[in-house]
Design a protein around this motif. Sequence first.
Motif, PDB file in Angstrom:
ATOM      1  N   SER A 137       0.834  -1.220   0.000  1.00 22.54           N
ATOM      2  CA  SER A 137       0.000   0.000   0.000  1.00 22.54           C
ATOM      3  C   SER A 137       0.860   1.258   0.000  1.00 22.54           C
ATOM      4  CB  SER A 137      -0.932   0.002   1.226  1.00 22.54           C
ATOM      5  OG  SER A 137      -0.215   0.355   2.418  1.00 22.54           O
ATOM      6  N   GLN A 138       2.069   1.148   0.541  1.00 23.35           N
ATOM      7  CA  GLN A 138       2.959   2.302   0.598  1.00 23.35           C
ATOM      8  C   GLN A 138       3.747   2.486  -0.699  1.00 23.35           C
ATOM      9  OE1 GLN A 138       2.593   4.282   3.593  1.00 23.35           O
ATOM     10  NE2 GLN A 138       0.933   2.785   3.462  1.00 23.35           N
ATOM     11  N   ASP A 174      -7.814   7.405   1.161  1.00 24.56           N
ATOM     12  CA  ASP A 174      -7.025   8.028   2.230  1.00 24.56           C
ATOM     13  C   ASP A 174      -7.262   7.335   3.569  1.00 24.56           C
ATOM     14  OD1 ASP A 174      -6.173   9.722   0.288  1.00 24.56           O
ATOM     15  OD2 ASP A 174      -7.406  11.428   0.915  1.00 24.56           O
ATOM     16  N   ASN A 183      -5.276   4.081   3.657  1.00 22.94           N
ATOM     17  CA  ASN A 183      -3.883   4.414   3.932  1.00 22.94           C
ATOM     18  C   ASN A 183      -3.670   4.751   5.405  1.00 22.94           C
ATOM     19  OD1 ASN A 183      -1.367   4.709   2.703  1.00 22.94           O
ATOM     20  ND2 ASN A 183      -2.291   5.881   1.032  1.00 22.94           N
ATOM     21  N   ARG A 189      -1.389   2.637   8.119  1.00 27.27           N
ATOM     22  CA  ARG A 189      -0.260   3.262   8.833  1.00 27.27           C
ATOM     23  C   ARG A 189      -0.469   3.206  10.339  1.00 27.27           C
ATOM     24  NH1 ARG A 189       0.240   8.429   4.864  1.00 27.27           N
ATOM     25  NH2 ARG A 189       1.165   7.328   3.106  1.00 27.27           N
TER      26      ARG A 189
END
Lengths: 200, 200
Positions: free
Chosen positions: A20-21, A108, A111, A115
């Motif tokens: 995902s990063q 978003d 993400n 994180r």
Amino acid sequence: MAEPIQFYFDFSSPYGYIASQLIDAVGAKHGRAIVWRPILLGAIFKITGMQPLTEIPIKGEYMKRDFARSARLHGIPFRMPDPFPFSGVAANRAFYWLEASDPVKAHDLANALYRAAFARNQEIGSVDGVIQIATQLGVDADAIGAGLQSAEVKDRTRAANDAAVAAGIFGSPTFVVDGEPFWGADRLDQVEKWLVSGGW
Amino acid sequence: MAEPIQFYFDFSSPYGYIASQLIDAVGAKHGRAIVWRPILLGAIFKITGMQPLTEIPIKGEYMKRDFARSARLHGIPFRMPDPFPFSGVAANRAFYWLEASDPVKAHDLANALYRAAFARNQEIGSVDGVIQIATQLGVDADAIGAGLQSAEVKDRTRAANDAAVAAGIFGSPTFVVDGEPFWGADRLDQVEKWLVSGGW
């Protein structure tokens, strides 16, 4: 416009987090949109008979080493979540609830959830944990709370998982480029080669 | 002289075969010897609860596609053996029997067995199949026939597998570089980075 890349991932998947990063930059570099598709490996494991990597004798210890080593290689912050694995159900429902009205913010949120879980060991396995992250992005707490309880959102989340299984998805992350599936964060180099060459 | 790289593989492993066609060049490039260590995943699966990739629902179909695609990417000839998976017991015993007197020829035998199985769909799961390949390399048929029946060779083969398990080996191929394990033919790029940098 070229076809978007499908990006299937489970919120409790360390390699899904690593991917995902990296995946948005791959899409930007090659002019492809990325369609983020959260899945629930727990449900898929019931079909495949597979189990969480860290619970497999001998292999589990290696995988923990490899998660951290792979993240370091890419310069991605990583902490092993505790507890692990955790449920991605609330996170998936939040994603599919938000995506219906605001796909960009749903991306978003995904993400931010990843994180929180894998860079800060923040709990995202519960409804409360997910709502906390979402409100930090400006999502209304009451609205998402209702959304997470909605039968329609639950059905949509289940349907998304069924569609992934029907498309042959069994693991996280999986990328589908012009119909060609690539499983594993470590297949991103092949994804890029495929994007450039159209196959081999 | 730098430490050799340990290369663990199962003769019935497609990714082990792919790695076998690449690893010697990696060693030569970085001035490292390669120690070839055949293992028996069937015995290791009893400890880990894992199963042959192609027998896992949904995942199995993907893996067959990925075997062939990975081989094509590297320009390595590949045919899916039939039957598959097959027993590596005779091949392992032949390797450890021959290694005691001639390690270089044991390496050549391993290479020849892998190519027979995965490039030409030649049967290497039986004692007869293994002897046929070995005699093409100038190995005496009676000598290897006796070697494959020897209790000492059987014990040595079992001990090699036990040592691999004790070293944390659960899959094929696995490379160990200066104590650092890397699992998967697709980890050879990281193996090379590790050889250059000494770690990250």
